[in-house]
Design a protein around this motif. Sequence first.
Motif: not given
Length: 903
Positions: A51, A644, A656
């Motif tokens: 990420e 997400y 997240s």
Amino acid sequence: MPNAMACPVRREKRRRRRLLLTTLLALSLPLLWTTPAAAATAHPASSLHREAALPTHDLLIGSTRPAAPGGRAITATGGTTGGTSTPTAATPTGSAASAPRGRVALIGVPGLEWSDLDQTRTPNLWRLMSEGSSASLSTRTVPPPGRGITCPTAGWLTVSAGQRAGTPDEGCPAPPAPQQNGEGATIAGWDALTAHQSETGYNARLGTLGQIVTDGGGKVAAIGPGAALAAADKSGNIAKYAPTPSALGDPIPYNLIVLEAADLATAWSQRPADDYGIPTALPAAAREKAVAEADRRIGALLTQLPPDTTILLAGISDVTPNAHLHVAIATGPAPTGPAYPHGYLTATSTRQDALVTISDLTATAIDVLGLTPPREVVGRPWQPGGQPPATPADVAAELADEDLASQVLREVRGPFFTVLVIAQLLFYAFAALTLRHRRPTPKPQRSGTESTQTPPATQPADHQPTPSALEGEAPPGPTTTSAQAPRTDAPTDQPPPTNPPAERATPAGAPAQSATPGQPTPGGGAPAHMAAPGRSARAYPTGELAGGSPVLKSVQVVAVVSGAITVSTFLAQLVPWWTLPVPMLSVIVTIVGIAGLITAVAFAGPWRAHVLGPLTVVAAVTSLALLLDVMTGSTLQVNAVGGYEPVTGGRFYGFSNIAFAIYATGTILALAGIAHWLLGKGVPRAVVVTLCAVYGGFAVFADGWPAWGADFGGVPAFVVGLAVFLILLSGRRVSPLLLVLVGLAGAALVGALSVVDWLRPESERTHLGTFVQQIIDGEAWTIIGRKFGAMIGVTVGNWSLTLLSLVALAFLFFVLARPSRWGVAALGLAYGLTPTLRAGLFGALACALIGFLMNDSGIAIPAMALTVAVPLTLAACLRALQLATPTPPAPPSAPATPTRAEV
């Protein structure tokens, strides 16, 4: 799978490593942020640190691919692969002690989606789905410049490395044709492809899959150019290459057979290209024809394979201008021994039923062969998951629906956040006009005498407010005079005092505080001329009273709805809005409708009359909803507008960054409201602080625990924010030294959670434990630098969230903290009526600030935190204004007696 003789050796190595790391952490906590000089050659190899390369502004603007909604949670805790091998550049990838066993046929069909499967047109694919386990496949690799898709060549290279890989060219170049040499072949341009991986930020090691099988004494065969990329060893060589399944011959001698069914990719490559070199989408008829050809090619191989072969089939890439979820099917013997049953697939890398990743494909092939995946393979083996629908047609339809949802979310996410930002800005502007715009002030009304009454603006500076306004009680109602009867219908934040206000006295020894009229008191209480018993004040007409303003009440309701919007973006996943005819309208109506339901609850009970009543309800719903979500599999965050997207492969479970900001803010504000209620019930302050610390500590634990939130950067921020709240709640001051100590405690906590995660088997670790291993391997600075760059990019590039954050802060400090049209600062009045609000707001702001500095989402964290905190604080301030009705004028004072000097 490692043999039994190797188990004691691995356990001893693991014990020594635990002892070593425990000693190092005890000697120096800063070890978490230091790396040896060898980091210059480090490679990022964490499956969940991906990420960092997917900035949050992509997720908010909608330029990346969305993911399957309504994901199903699983309770699997790990794979069956053991081993903690620590390969280096000088050691072989595989272990000579482990010899391959069994047989794996890895079939790649670039671009295959669940909507392509049909019982008539694709009988071989349909049979595999009916017999084995199925899932949606996230194929995120290193995308080509300017586009967020996975090209076929990049997909094959990712299978080869077990880590995200890419190509140096723009667009989607076809896999290079292998140069045949007898039965084998060599990949043309292999060295250039290998060198390029160091520039991607992932440093994928091409040839890992083929090398580990050959190092173990196994045999590898490839059918097709793309399959040759996946099956080649680290030198780019394949021992057996065949252009078609019929040219392979007898498959029994081979442990790993890789087949490329490239019919979809070939047809796609012949389409006209856009400005980025990406072909346009295939017509429906051409796509159906290509899928049917691929099915026949697959059937030709299936007829040659022995019955005990494990078949892993994957749509390894996109063949569309937009990214999609793809097909993943597994049949035959699983890593656990028994065959993959008819059902869903899962993996510990996603913790979601019916969802796996392309890097998991590499790990599964290695694990089925009984080999130990090296650390550079970041995926986790496919495992049998939950039970599917009753029929294969329902399985295909449900998984196709998840991909449909990902496409719908990609279309609506950007516009939704644009609408959200614009609506927030307009609301702040309207609320500011409501609070600050002054109507023509009426002349003061006389109260039965012609004597001139000193107006509030000229009250003596030493006129003191009563203790009630500073200790959190609601101000008493208007003083009863012969010209005005007492108001009995005015709501109060606290029950009316037993003794009349005139009998209240300042506690002995209490320091005197000067109150400037029209401004908050130093303790955060109400201004001197508002709601103080026995005080003279300007008497406004009924329409000018804050409590009687319908506009003020309307703004309060809208503020509560606005504060509930963020959690509603997650709760909206309970409704299949993506199946409705107009997706953009559907998601807005769904989210606003759920926010309206939460608001209705906030105003439904007796708590609506209290200053912090609606705030506490909304904040508590926010905290509990997200807490329960991460404890049960994070299903509300999967494919949510504020969550997400599995299709982007950034994160699949836990908190997240955006969800963390909303969760932490809601938790702290909810505790502030509950603390005020408990204090009003007479509960000792020490008990209240302890109760808040217990729940807050559990909330922090849930945020960082690997099995739940698995949030590294959020824990220190949450600890600091919670500590600021608790310190202010206890009545103490927050000193810089205390903040430093709290910050160190937060770092120690996340370090301890990371070490606990690292002590688990490597196949079960999250990114917390992986980061500890990266510190040991000297790779931490690579991750830290990448996250810092992403944070700067999000903050600078996402101007809309930056603007929203600045406007929210300006509204908080330049509108709510300044005198309103009723002459009182709404925020100061709310602090006076509910002192715990000040502690909660400061704690939430501190958490947002530290979260901004420590996470790669940058400005998105304070933007989402302020989207919760500021509207709810506004609602509390408006309720405080409604309660603090100005008192009517008191009778004029008698003339002062002349002093001896005047006489």
